[in-house]
Design an enzyme around this catalytic site. Structure first.
Site, PDB file in Angstrom:
ATOM      1  N   HIS A  93       0.845  -1.195   0.000  1.00 16.09           N
ATOM      2  CA  HIS A  93       0.000   0.000   0.000  1.00 16.09           C
ATOM      3  C   HIS A  93       0.882   1.248   0.000  1.00 16.09           C
ATOM      4  O   HIS A  93       2.053   1.205   0.392  1.00 16.09           O
ATOM      5  CB  HIS A  93      -0.904   0.013   1.231  1.00 16.09           C
ATOM      6  CG  HIS A  93      -1.969  -1.032   1.199  1.00 16.09           C
ATOM      7  ND1 HIS A  93      -3.033  -1.016   2.066  1.00 16.09           N
ATOM      8  CD2 HIS A  93      -2.142  -2.131   0.423  1.00 16.09           C
ATOM      9  CE1 HIS A  93      -3.816  -2.041   1.824  1.00 16.09           C
ATOM     10  NE2 HIS A  93      -3.291  -2.749   0.828  1.00 16.09           N
ATOM     11  N   GLU A 146       0.893   3.802   1.955  1.00 13.04           N
ATOM     12  CA  GLU A 146       1.412   4.144   3.282  1.00 13.04           C
ATOM     13  C   GLU A 146       2.634   3.309   3.633  1.00 13.04           C
ATOM     14  O   GLU A 146       3.612   3.817   4.183  1.00 13.04           O
ATOM     15  CB  GLU A 146       0.341   3.913   4.364  1.00 13.04           C
ATOM     16  CG  GLU A 146      -0.913   4.722   4.169  1.00 13.04           C
ATOM     17  CD  GLU A 146      -2.011   3.974   3.439  1.00 13.04           C
ATOM     18  OE1 GLU A 146      -3.183   4.158   3.803  1.00 13.04           O
ATOM     19  OE2 GLU A 146      -1.720   3.213   2.492  1.00 13.04           O
ATOM     20  N   CYS A 206      -6.290   1.711   5.792  1.00 17.40           N
ATOM     21  CA  CYS A 206      -6.946   0.463   6.173  1.00 17.40           C
ATOM     22  C   CYS A 206      -6.421   0.040   7.547  1.00 17.40           C
ATOM     23  O   CYS A 206      -5.522   0.668   8.118  1.00 17.40           O
ATOM     24  CB  CYS A 206      -6.663  -0.616   5.125  1.00 17.40           C
ATOM     25  SG  CYS A 206      -4.938  -1.172   5.118  1.00 17.40           S
ATOM     26  N   CYS A 258      -2.578  -0.598   7.535  1.00 12.15           N
ATOM     27  CA  CYS A 258      -1.750   0.609   7.506  1.00 12.15           C
ATOM     28  C   CYS A 258      -1.888   1.415   8.795  1.00 12.15           C
ATOM     29  O   CYS A 258      -0.918   2.018   9.255  1.00 12.15           O
ATOM     30  CB  CYS A 258      -2.098   1.442   6.284  1.00 12.15           C
ATOM     31  SG  CYS A 258      -1.636   0.603   4.745  1.00 12.15           S
TER      32      CYS A 258
END
Length: 168
Positions: free
Chosen positions: A74, A76, A104, A107
């Protein structure tokens, strides 16, 4: 596992003097949006992130889950890795994460372990975002702010999925 690190010349220092018409949160969210557009160019879900410390962008990332075939890639996570590498340590205590979509659970959990001081996100994600979970996921000292340029950030993701659906 492949990590993407940014050379120092790609880092950016910003001095918010009288010449800037944007508030810092808006400015850095626009930088995160630039990362989201990089993901879009790669046919990835267009989510981007930057990590800022003392007015300097020290980490950038965009979604790379398809390209790396890695569910943890992701935006992040990419930015956390780049920032930790830049600082030479895993803790991001004096840093702010700017991300175009609400993080999410994974993260948010990673941000807990980095001890990042602020999380600023664009669009809310009522299905997968960390604020939909009843149990707090961020570090107790972490402040979070949602909805910064939320409509622009959210529309980018919605348009991506509309485009995908129209092709099938």
């Amino acid at each position: 596992m492949l990590f993407v690190f940014l050379p120092l010349e790609q880092m950016k220092y910003v001095n918010f003097g009288e010449e800037s018409s944007l508030a810092p949160d808006e400015f850095f969210m626009k930088e995160a949006l630039k990362e989201a557009h990089k993901a879009l160019e790669l046919d990835e879900v267009p989510i981007g992130a930057v990590i800022v410390c003392q007015g300097r962008i020290i980490g950038r990332g965009h979604n790379l889950t398809e390209r790396l075939n890695d569910v943890t890639a992701h935006a992040e996570m990419q930015a956390f890795t780049a920032a930790a590498d830049y600082l030479g340590g895993k803790y991001l205590r004096d840093c702010t994460l700017y991300v175009t979509m609400e993080p999410c659970v994974m993260c948010a959990g990673a941000s807990f372990w980095t001890q990042i001081i602020r999380v600023v996100f664009g669009a809310y994600d009522p299905q997968r975002g960390f604020t939909s979970i009843k149990q707090p996921l961020l570090h107790p000292k972490t402040e979070y702010i949602g909805g910064v340029n939320g409509e622009v950030c959210g529309e980018l993701v919605r348009e991506f999925f509309r485009s995908k659906r129209s092709k099938t």
